[in-house]
Design a protein around this motif. Structure first.
Motif, short mmCIF file in Angstrom:
data_model
loop_
_atom_site.label_atom_id
_atom_site.label_comp_id
_atom_site.label_asym_id
_atom_site.label_seq_id
_atom_site.Cartn_x
_atom_site.Cartn_y
_atom_site.Cartn_z
N ALA A 171 0.65 -1.14 0.05
CA ALA A 171 0.08 -0.11 -0.03
C ALA A 171 0.83 1.35 0.00
O ALA A 171 0.43 2.27 -0.67
CB ALA A 171 -1.05 -0.08 1.19
N GLU A 172 2.03 1.34 0.74
CA GLU A 172 2.74 2.49 0.58
C GLU A 172 4.17 2.18 0.20
O GLU A 172 5.08 1.67 0.70
CB GLU A 172 2.83 2.88 2.21
N PRO A 173 4.09 2.03 -1.20
CA PRO A 173 5.45 1.49 -1.77
C PRO A 173 6.43 2.14 -1.89
O PRO A 173 6.65 3.44 -1.58
CB PRO A 173 4.76 1.04 -3.23
N SER A 174 7.67 1.94 -2.21
CA SER A 174 8.87 2.76 -2.34
C SER A 174 8.80 2.86 -3.99
O SER A 174 8.29 1.94 -4.67
CB SER A 174 10.18 2.20 -1.85
N LEU A 175 9.68 3.76 -4.33
CA LEU A 175 9.81 4.07 -5.67
C LEU A 175 10.60 2.79 -6.41
O LEU A 175 10.46 2.21 -7.39
CB LEU A 175 10.65 5.28 -5.90
N GLU A 176 11.48 2.28 -5.48
CA GLU A 176 12.24 1.12 -6.16
C GLU A 176 11.33 -0.44 -6.31
O GLU A 176 11.45 -0.71 -7.25
CB GLU A 176 13.20 0.54 -4.97
N GLN A 177 10.25 -0.21 -5.44
CA GLN A 177 9.38 -1.21 -5.51
C GLN A 177 8.41 -1.35 -6.81
O GLN A 177 8.04 -1.95 -7.45
CB GLN A 177 8.41 -1.54 -4.41
#
Ligand code: URA
Length: 198
Positions: free
Chosen positions: A10-16
């Motif tokens: 739900a709160e991803p990182s840009l890398e994900q």
């Protein structure tokens, strides 16, 4: 895999989000690209710029807004707003260069949309600047005339959106009036991104 399958938390990182995009072949733009142009800048930016799609230089270098329009955008950010380009986040509604820089087609925009949404969820900007008609139409959910909607606040998933002219349009129509209008829009967007929240 259905289109609704979550590709990241739900709160991803840009890398994900970038990893889920992978070496994307979800639309035909993948066939003509040199590389994917994902995004550039501060992963925790308060101010996010969303453009249309990579041009020739962007496709070659893998960085959004690094050609002529990008130079103007960088001047507006650094010379006009007096903030570092690296303090904002910049991306496009499609991550691969459309042939001969044509406007991205509806199916290309919709194939790429979840990745833009993922970028917004990762960065969680306080304000988004939509550059030009295609980005504005996507974020407002309807086909807009940019000259009608620029300069007014809208919202995308709870985030204030300020539409303005695309820098490539300003390069073509380099009038004092157009530059003044963009300047007004960018100043309002920066001020909004700095507003304190209750
Ligand atoms: N125009 C865009 O919309 N995006 C870029 O990255 C470059 C030019």
């Amino acid at each position: 895999m259905g289109d609704e399958t979550p590709l990241w938390p739900a709160e991803p990182s840009l890398e994900q989000v970038r990893e889920a995009l992978g070496e994307c072949t979800r639309c035909g733009l993948s066939e003509g690209r040199t590389q994917i142009v994902f995004g550039d800048g501060n992963p925790e930016a308060d101010l996010m710029f969303v453009g249309e799609g990579p041009g020739e230089q962007e496709d070659l270098r893998g960085i959004p807004f690094c050609g002529r329009a990008g130079e103007l955008l960088t001047r507006m950010i650094e010379g006009g707003l007096e903030i570092q380009r690296s303090s904002v986040y910049i991306c496009n509604i499609v991550k691969c260069r459309p042939p001969r820089n044509r406007t991205p087609l509806a199916d290309e925009v919709s194939a790429c949309r979840r990745f833009l949404d993922g970028q917004i969820d990762a960065v969680r900007p306080r304000t988004i600047v939509a550059l030009g008609k295609p980005a504005t139409s996507l974020l407002l959910g309807r086909d807009v005339a940019i000259s009608r909607v620029r300069g007014q606040w809208h919202e995308y998933r709870g985030i204030p959106v300020m539409p303005t002219f695309h820098p490539a349009f300003i390069l073509r129509q380099y009038t004092a009036e157009n530059r003044r209008l963009v300047w007004e829009d960018l100043k309002a967007a920066l001020a909004k991104s700095r507003e304190s929240h209750p």
